[in-house]
Design an enzyme around this catalytic site. Structure first.
Site, PDB file in Angstrom:
ATOM      1  N   LYS A 127       0.804  -1.230   0.000  1.00 22.93           N
ATOM      2  CA  LYS A 127       0.000   0.000   0.000  1.00 22.93           C
ATOM      3  C   LYS A 127       0.830   1.271   0.000  1.00 22.93           C
ATOM      4  O   LYS A 127       0.374   2.323  -0.463  1.00 22.93           O
ATOM      5  CB  LYS A 127      -0.904   0.004   1.251  1.00 22.93           C
ATOM      6  N   GLU A 211      -0.090  -5.741   9.919  1.00 21.14           N
ATOM      7  CA  GLU A 211       1.082  -5.198   9.229  1.00 21.14           C
ATOM      8  C   GLU A 211       2.340  -5.532  10.023  1.00 21.14           C
ATOM      9  O   GLU A 211       2.280  -5.898  11.199  1.00 21.14           O
ATOM     10  CB  GLU A 211       0.953  -3.668   9.137  1.00 21.14           C
ATOM     11  N   ASP A 222      -3.531   2.084   8.641  1.00 22.66           N
ATOM     12  CA  ASP A 222      -3.700   1.195   7.488  1.00 22.66           C
ATOM     13  C   ASP A 222      -5.018   1.508   6.773  1.00 22.66           C
ATOM     14  O   ASP A 222      -5.051   1.654   5.542  1.00 22.66           O
ATOM     15  CB  ASP A 222      -3.672  -0.271   7.963  1.00 22.66           C
ATOM     16  N   LYS A 226      -5.764   3.139   2.904  1.00 21.30           N
ATOM     17  CA  LYS A 226      -6.730   2.628   1.921  1.00 21.30           C
ATOM     18  C   LYS A 226      -7.706   3.734   1.507  1.00 21.30           C
ATOM     19  O   LYS A 226      -8.091   3.826   0.332  1.00 21.30           O
ATOM     20  CB  LYS A 226      -7.459   1.417   2.495  1.00 21.30           C
TER      21      LYS A 226
HETATM   22  N1  HSE Z   1      -3.193  -5.367   7.893  1.00 22.68           N
HETATM   23  C1  HSE Z   1      -4.154  -5.240   6.841  1.00 22.68           C
HETATM   24  C2  HSE Z   1      -5.543  -5.433   7.415  1.00 22.68           C
HETATM   25  C3  HSE Z   1      -3.854  -6.261   5.778  1.00 22.68           C
HETATM   26  O1  HSE Z   1      -5.648  -5.913   8.541  1.00 22.68           O
HETATM   27  O2  HSE Z   1      -6.528  -5.100   6.764  1.00 22.68           O
HETATM   28  C4  HSE Z   1      -4.657  -6.101   4.522  1.00 22.68           C
HETATM   29  O3  HSE Z   1      -4.434  -4.853   3.915  1.00 22.68           O
END
Ligand code: HSE
Length: 340
Positions: A127, A211, A222, A226
């Site tokens: 990402k 992660e 995270d 996104k």
């Molecule tokens: N660590 C991320 C999550 C992995 O838990 O969504 C997938 O992008």
């Protein structure tokens, strides 16, 4: 299709397992066959063979802890620096599946730019480069007339980006909202069953959901990365992670979760993004809210569209094969588009 794989952790191994299992079906149904011409890791060695590496031997070698365990064979070049591999391996597509770095997006971004210079398509599950350097990558792809795809960066292999960008092309999407982090959704679900925060975190780590730096998950970063990927790729918005209002599940105590349950509610980490900005925060939802029913590592996203109203997609958000599949979906899309 000749493929170079950067990163051979959970996602890269999941991809190779799927290739091994579906080899015959992919050839019969899609006329697709892949040769893995290089695999590169940060600390477990690199391998290159422009004639194709043996997939069973590759999986055996990494299961023993290092690619140096790959058997001796003519044509195999070991421990070349990644830059040389990209220049020399003859790949059609570079898959970037190394660990996400949300501070710099490096070294993966430079690898992707180098791949475009070498006339390779680029597919990312990582990402960092997309969240931090989207425009640079998109410009490089356009200049090279090559494909840039990154389905695995949002909701693993669940086709959130393909749905929004391809199936919904022609609709105007004004907002996207949902549960975009699998590990914290899993953790919240387990904590509602009374399991301790630290135990559930160890469990999520062992299952490969978190992660490399789990504070990215529990702190909301995270999900924020996104949201930025959605904002940039769907809206063309000039938004960075630090422009979002971000908090995570690490602000919640076991008492908060129990209090929500007692009131017939449930905490969910909700990401929301519009062309103007967005947020990530833990929100208490009534059990009747459709997002409250999305448990475990499952993710969900609702796109607000002008022609269809809200369109919602629910599916896997994290995991070895779930994200490995995203790489396969993207290379099949490159092939379908007639690039290869
Ligand atoms: N660590 C991320 C999550 C992995 O838990 O969504 C997938 O992008």
């Amino acid at each position: 299709m000749k493929i170079a794989l950067i990163g051979f952790g959970t996602v890269g191994q999941g991809f190779i397992e799927i290739l091994k299992e579906k080899h015959a079906l992919l050839a019969a149904v899609y006329g697709f066959s892949a040769q893995i011409v290089a695999v590169a890791t940060h600390s477990r060695g690199t391998l290159m063979d422009p004639h194709g590496l043996d997939l069973d031997a590759l999986m055996d070698a990494i299961s023993q802890g290092h690619l140096g365990n790959y058997p001796k064979a003519d044509g195999v070049v070991r421990d070349l620096p990644v830059e040389k591999i990209i220049d020399q391996c003859g790949a059609d597509v570079l898959l970037e599946a190394s660990w996400t770095n949300l501070k710099t997006g490096q070294p993966a971004t430079d690898y992707c730019l180098r791949a475009f210079q070498n006339g390779q398509h680029v597919v990312l599950a990582n990402k960092g480069p997309v969240a931090l350097h989207y425009q640079q990558l998109a410009d490089a792809a356009r200049a090279a007339k090559k494909s840039l795809r990154f389905e695995g960066t949002v909701m693993a292999g669940t086709p959130s980006l393909t749905l929004a960008k391809e199936a919904l092309a022609g609709c105007t999407i004004s907002a996207a909202k949902g549960i975009l982090n699998g590990s914290t959704n899993y953790m919240l679900t387990e904590m509602e069953r009374g399991i301790d925060y630290e135990d559930v975190m160890d469990d999520a780590k062992a299952k490969g959901y978190l992660e490399a730096d789990p504070t990215a998950d529990v702190g909301g970063w995270d999900a924020a990365s996104k949201a930025v990927i959605l904002a940039r790729s769907l809206f063309g918005a000039d938004i960075g992670i630090n422009d979002l209002d971000v908090s995570g599940i690490d602000v919640l105590s076991a008492d908060d979760i129990a209090a929500a349950q007692a009131a017939g509610e449930r905490y969910k980490l909700i990401a929301e993004v519009t062309p103007q900005g967005g947020s990530v925060k833990a929100v208490r939802l009534p059990l009747a809210d459709p997002l409250a029913g999305v448990g475990g590592t499952t993710n969900a996203i609702t796109f607000e569209t002008d022609l269809l109203g809200p369109v919602t997609l629910v599916g896997a958000g994290a995991g070895r094969r779930e994200t490995g599949f995203a790489l396969l979906a993207d290379v099949l899309a490159i092939r379908r588009q007639g690039f290869l």
